[in-house]
Motif scaffolding. Sequence first.
Motif, PDB file in Angstrom:
ATOM      1  N   ARG A 127     -10.821  40.393 -18.642  1.00  0.00           N
ATOM      2  CA  ARG A 127      -9.420  40.688 -18.561  1.00  0.00           C
ATOM      3  C   ARG A 127      -8.811  40.806 -20.088  1.00  0.00           C
ATOM      4  N   ASP A 176      -5.496  40.594 -20.740  1.00  0.00           N
ATOM      5  CA  ASP A 176      -4.151  40.094 -20.998  1.00  0.00           C
ATOM      6  C   ASP A 176      -4.109  38.745 -21.057  1.00  0.00           C
ATOM      7  N   ASN A 177      -5.168  38.010 -21.418  1.00  0.00           N
ATOM      8  CA  ASN A 177      -5.186  36.555 -21.744  1.00  0.00           C
ATOM      9  C   ASN A 177      -4.971  35.796 -20.163  1.00  0.00           C
ATOM     10  N   SER A 178      -5.477  36.394 -19.183  1.00  0.00           N
ATOM     11  CA  SER A 178      -5.262  35.611 -17.963  1.00  0.00           C
ATOM     12  C   SER A 178      -6.894  35.324 -17.451  1.00  0.00           C
ATOM     13  N   ASN A 179      -7.722  35.493 -18.265  1.00  0.00           N
ATOM     14  CA  ASN A 179      -9.113  34.787 -17.786  1.00  0.00           C
ATOM     15  C   ASN A 179      -8.925  33.234 -17.689  1.00  0.00           C
ATOM     16  N   ASP A 189      -9.588  31.568 -20.972  1.00  0.00           N
ATOM     17  CA  ASP A 189      -8.990  32.248 -22.375  1.00  0.00           C
ATOM     18  C   ASP A 189      -8.386  31.294 -23.291  1.00  0.00           C
ATOM     19  N   ASN A 200      -1.737  31.444 -27.492  1.00  0.00           N
ATOM     20  CA  ASN A 200      -2.740  31.472 -26.341  1.00  0.00           C
ATOM     21  C   ASN A 200      -3.890  30.489 -26.419  1.00  0.00           C
ATOM     22  N   GLN A 259      -5.424  24.887 -23.489  1.00  0.00           N
ATOM     23  CA  GLN A 259      -6.589  25.137 -22.499  1.00  0.00           C
ATOM     24  C   GLN A 259      -6.249  25.708 -21.443  1.00  0.00           C
ATOM     25  N   ASP A 286      -3.930  28.002 -20.782  1.00  0.00           N
ATOM     26  CA  ASP A 286      -2.974  29.142 -21.010  1.00  0.00           C
ATOM     27  C   ASP A 286      -3.514  30.550 -20.021  1.00  0.00           C
ATOM     28  N   GLY A 287      -4.836  30.563 -20.115  1.00  0.00           N
ATOM     29  CA  GLY A 287      -5.466  31.592 -19.422  1.00  0.00           C
ATOM     30  C   GLY A 287      -5.408  31.474 -17.891  1.00  0.00           C
ATOM     31  N   ASP A 288      -5.523  30.264 -17.358  1.00  0.00           N
ATOM     32  CA  ASP A 288      -5.171  29.953 -15.905  1.00  0.00           C
ATOM     33  C   ASP A 288      -3.775  30.087 -15.628  1.00  0.00           C
ATOM     34  N   LEU A 289      -2.704  29.477 -16.356  1.00  0.00           N
ATOM     35  CA  LEU A 289      -1.253  29.828 -16.180  1.00  0.00           C
ATOM     36  C   LEU A 289      -0.988  31.259 -16.115  1.00  0.00           C
ATOM     37  N   ASN A 290      -1.634  31.916 -17.054  1.00  0.00           N
ATOM     38  CA  ASN A 290      -1.203  33.319 -17.017  1.00  0.00           C
ATOM     39  C   ASN A 290      -1.649  34.060 -15.717  1.00  0.00           C
ATOM     40  N   ASN A 291      -2.862  33.829 -15.426  1.00  0.00           N
ATOM     41  CA  ASN A 291      -3.370  34.134 -14.227  1.00  0.00           C
ATOM     42  C   ASN A 291      -2.455  33.900 -13.044  1.00  0.00           C
ATOM     43  N   ASN A 331       0.685  35.645 -13.179  1.00  0.00           N
ATOM     44  CA  ASN A 331       0.363  37.108 -12.646  1.00  0.00           C
ATOM     45  C   ASN A 331       0.348  37.318 -11.272  1.00  0.00           C
TER      46      ASN A 331
END
Lengths: 226, 226, 226, 226
Positions: A145, A147-150, A153, D148, D151, D153-158, D161
């Motif tokens: 992905r 958008d830095n949402s893996n 990431d 980003n 550690q 960040d990716g999960d929080l972005n997910n 979303n």
Amino acid sequence: MKHLSKLILFFPLLLLSFANPPKKVKVIFFGDSITQAGVQPNGYILKLDSIIKQSHLPNEIELAGAGISGNKVYDLYLRMEEDVLAKHPDIVIIYVGINDVWHKASSGTGTDADKFEKFYRAIIKKLQDKNIKVILCTPSVIGERNDNSNQQDGDLNNYSNIIRRIAKDLALPVIDLRNAFAGYLKVNNPANAEKGILTSDRVHLNEKGNLLVANEMWTVLQQMVK
Amino acid sequence: MKHLSKLILFFPLLLLSFANPPKKVKVIFFGDSITQAGVQPNGYILKLDSIIKQSHLPNEIELAGAGISGNKVYDLYLRMEEDVLAKHPDIVIIYVGINDVWHKASSGTGTDADKFEKFYRAIIKKLQDKNIKVILCTPSVIGERNDNSNQQDGDLNNYSNIIRRIAKDLALPVIDLRNAFAGYLKVNNPANAEKGILTSDRVHLNEKGNLLVANEMWTVLQQMVK
Amino acid sequence: MKHLSKLILFFPLLLLSFANPPKKVKVIFFGDSITQAGVQPNGYILKLDSIIKQSHLPNEIELAGAGISGNKVYDLYLRMEEDVLAKHPDIVIIYVGINDVWHKASSGTGTDADKFEKFYRAIIKKLQDKNIKVILCTPSVIGERNDNSNQQDGDLNNYSNIIRRIAKDLALPVIDLRNAFAGYLKVNNPANAEKGILTSDRVHLNEKGNLLVANEMWTVLQQMVK
Amino acid sequence: MKHLSKLILFFPLLLLSFANPPKKVKVIFFGDSITQAGVQPNGYILKLDSIIKQSHLPNEIELAGAGISGNKVYDLYLRMEEDVLAKHPDIVIIYVGINDVWHKASSGTGTDADKFEKFYRAIIKKLQDKNIKVILCTPSVIGERNDNSNQQDGDLNNYSNIIRRIAKDLALPVIDLRNAFAGYLKVNNPANAEKGILTSDRVHLNEKGNLLVANEMWTVLQQMVK
């Protein structure tokens, strides 16, 4: 007589020159399952070999894989004598970090950031002590992905920052795969898919991924052997 | 004359004896925070030193701590040249494994069982290559409940089995702290408390815990120096 | 007269009996993938049904599965209205806890012990509010080694203790699968294998495992329906 | 007669109006430790109350905290009857998700993304069934680095979303704290510090963080009560 003797002396040298072509630059790729697969057909190491064969340096570089599935930075450190130093490479390309991050979530056995850096520096030191040139790589992706949402990431970005900082500290070249993948996925992953663009399973490279890595590596590697 | 000559011969030996006392057996304790605390007042290394001072070998053994908080087996491997080999010990007692298990749950950065064994054996090999005698310890506890219901009991038992198997393979002495703690807690923890019997916080040793470790160590250590 | 009146009284009851056969006791099995597989051929629910058919109560008990793969205690709580209460069972057998423990290590998404207990009690309360009888099960195994050296043994023992304590507090019957498996494996796993005795993969039941569960359940269940 | 009757009709309404002042809009903040601290001095709920007191709606909104330390989405679901529904709010602001992500790494007890969504939607449904208006918040931060590289960040972005997608699906307002924090930190964290800008410890809000949250909430909340 004098001239003849010179000629006589000259010939063997000429023959010797033919018999012993200039020694190739030996490059070892040191890493995990991605590198282990790199010597398979379509693997990034074979792709890089093809690129070199068609370059201005077709006969001067020899590539060898030293990747083992599941390896983290400390696994490289443990086996580097046998798998790398014993083979007397001129250049070692270190491509590690994905399992160090990934295994935190998948089995609780990842590597703390500070220890990642410690072992990474220890590997470099041992290589440099043997006058081996070192090239670093940032870890590519765990999930595509864009958008830095893996999930990993943030952590992959952090470990990439660590590697970039080590490279800067020690004035070492870095192949910034993390950056290259991000740039490619920004353009080529409009559906924001998790996999299937450069990887088959979020981590392991498909043919396009292997080609991208080979190209990125060649850009940096040719600076060191020209 | 006879007497005099004897006296003359005797004196130099006496002087020599003062100048070069018999070399002490140097024992290094190689481990984590428990060993780091071992050199504090009430720590197990100081307690062992007291035990030795009152034994039949008061002047023959020298103890040194090499424990660092948070260390796992691969951390020992990384720093063993500097912290152990450079100090030329005769005996090294390895006491590690708690963080390898514990950090799986507390930060996702524990050590896989197979890699634990690999690094453990690599440490032993490096020590034996220098003719250093090695004594192994099983990891004590993470939680003091005595009915195998502490979260990490299964894993600690597994890593203890690995250490016991290595010891058997290589015919090395093992100080079975896991066993000793279990035995003690069976008798002395009737309320099945999580902590406060041999530890202050489920892991780090209180005075009784330090004494238990010192006694267990002495039982095995004296076999090797007598 | 006397006989006739008896006959007259007797007939309507007989007719009633034909028109409305005694309502069967409805038992729902509420759990995870083990219970989901329980209604497959060789699954523990089908095996229990066979046992009942051959018992002294062949027509009085009706069994229904409500297992979903990957479920933890809070997943049961979320779906209990629809999957359990809406079906008006007389008895619910709760068999959960393995994923709550297992997912800590495999994906970082297990359930804390205190929250496990909270949700477990909340499920029981909702069932009892509808006058549904509740039977608890302790979680069977994650790994079949019989010396308490499976990674999750400590945690499974702890969660089993929690369930046993709830059962005692609320005077509920408990089917102690944890205990039953341990006893069986002590005798029947001399090689201390990780799997293959009662499970196919350390967790999911093979035919012998399903039979063991069915038998254990019958022992408790028949006390409640006789 | 006409006027009188009007007057007669008018008076009771007027009296009613005096006797029953316009009912305040009751807003409950439903969340974790950040919300629990929100009712402390300098907490975001008290700050929002001050903002409201100085607004054009000083007497029309009543705020109440329902935050409990360590709560994840399923904890909210478990306690929502007692802590929210029983208090008959008009609006509920849900601010959850940090522990769901964070506890994956810190104790192995986070929440899977799919289950996070399931419970989140279940909470909304229960609120809407009681005609309570719902406002969603994305989770703020675990670490304040602005590139980003924290550690989680990716999960929080997910998870953000997921919340944004739920909001869109159900046409609900969302207070996008994740976005607001990112924007603020881009400008105000030039040293790329881990904490100390909007949080005291990477997660819990300092005064500036509380003020930012209060302002973001007011922007959305006033749309719903004007």
